[in-house]
Scaffold this motif. Structure first.
Motif, mmCIF file in Angstrom:
data_model
loop_
_atom_site.group_PDB
_atom_site.id
_atom_site.type_symbol
_atom_site.label_atom_id
_atom_site.label_comp_id
_atom_site.label_asym_id
_atom_site.label_seq_id
_atom_site.Cartn_x
_atom_site.Cartn_y
_atom_site.Cartn_z
ATOM 1 N N ASP A 2 -42.305 -9.816 22.542
ATOM 2 C CA ASP A 2 -41.265 -9.200 21.735
ATOM 3 C C ASP A 2 -40.309 -10.290 21.254
ATOM 4 O O ASP A 2 -39.720 -11.007 22.062
ATOM 5 N N ILE A 3 -40.186 -10.411 19.951
ATOM 6 C CA ILE A 3 -39.286 -11.411 19.385
ATOM 7 C C ILE A 3 -38.068 -10.692 18.831
ATOM 8 O O ILE A 3 -38.139 -10.027 17.799
ATOM 9 N N LEU A 9 -38.560 -16.704 19.138
ATOM 10 C CA LEU A 9 -39.565 -17.277 18.240
ATOM 11 C C LEU A 9 -39.894 -18.711 18.646
ATOM 12 O O LEU A 9 -41.060 -19.093 18.720
ATOM 13 N N LEU A 10 -38.855 -19.507 18.916
ATOM 14 C CA LEU A 10 -39.087 -20.887 19.341
ATOM 15 C C LEU A 10 -39.902 -20.947 20.630
ATOM 16 O O LEU A 10 -40.842 -21.743 20.747
ATOM 17 N N ALA A 11 -39.552 -20.103 21.593
ATOM 18 C CA ALA A 11 -40.281 -20.085 22.863
ATOM 19 C C ALA A 11 -41.740 -19.688 22.649
ATOM 20 O O ALA A 11 -42.650 -20.288 23.236
ATOM 21 N N ALA A 12 -41.977 -18.676 21.803
ATOM 22 C CA ALA A 12 -43.346 -18.235 21.534
ATOM 23 C C ALA A 12 -44.154 -19.336 20.853
ATOM 24 O O ALA A 12 -45.314 -19.570 21.192
ATOM 25 N N TYR A 121 -43.798 -11.356 7.899
ATOM 26 C CA TYR A 121 -42.789 -12.321 8.317
ATOM 27 C C TYR A 121 -41.746 -11.684 9.224
ATOM 28 O O TYR A 121 -41.531 -10.483 9.183
ATOM 29 N N ILE A 122 -41.083 -12.518 10.012
ATOM 30 C CA ILE A 122 -40.006 -12.030 10.876
ATOM 31 C C ILE A 122 -38.680 -12.398 10.222
ATOM 32 O O ILE A 122 -38.391 -13.586 10.058
#
Length: 134
Positions: A2-3, A9-12, A121-122
């Motif tokens: 879950d973002i 996002l950076l961690a993913a 896109y997010i």
């Protein structure tokens, strides 16, 4: 995963098995010249409008420490923006995608956003929170 924030996002991106390149398109929201009075009223209340890409950039996840860093870089260009759309592209095993590799995908991303095709896109607001559109 879950973002809900840019940090997610950076961690993913950093957790992916293949090296990643992050693509960003900063967009403003404008009211079209031919807007109806009802559309104008809705726009003044923060609803509606057309997304207008203002600028774009690509970064490796290692080039970004936080959303604040990205926001500061974007602000330095002097363009007003209200939302940033993000996407990621994978490299080959052991080979990260380069900025040159990102050129064409970024162009396509800008054009898709211009046409309102944003589902891939997010979107993030100016505070780095993911937003749901539509």
């Amino acid at each position: 995963m879950d973002i809900s924030t840019f940090d997610d996002l950076l961690a993913a991106a950093r957790a992916q098995p293949q090296p990643q390149r992050l693509l960003f398109v900063f967009a403003g929201v404008e009211l079209p010249d031919d807007a109806t009075p009802a559309q104008r009223a809705a726009f003044e209340q923060g609803q509606g409008g057309a997304l207008v890409p203002q600028m774009c950039v690509d970064k490796s996840p290692d080039e970004l420490a936080s959303f604040d860093q990205l926001k500061e870089e974007a602000t330095s260009f002097g363009q007003a923006w209200g939302m940033v759309f993000a996407a990621a592209m994978s490299g080959a095993p052991g080979k990260a995608p380069t900025s040159a590799d990102a050129d064409e995908p970024l162009k396509k991303m800008v054009e898709a956003i211009r046409q309102g095709q944003i589902q891939a896109y997010i979107p993030f607001d100016p505070q780095g929170r993911a937003v749901r559109l539509g």
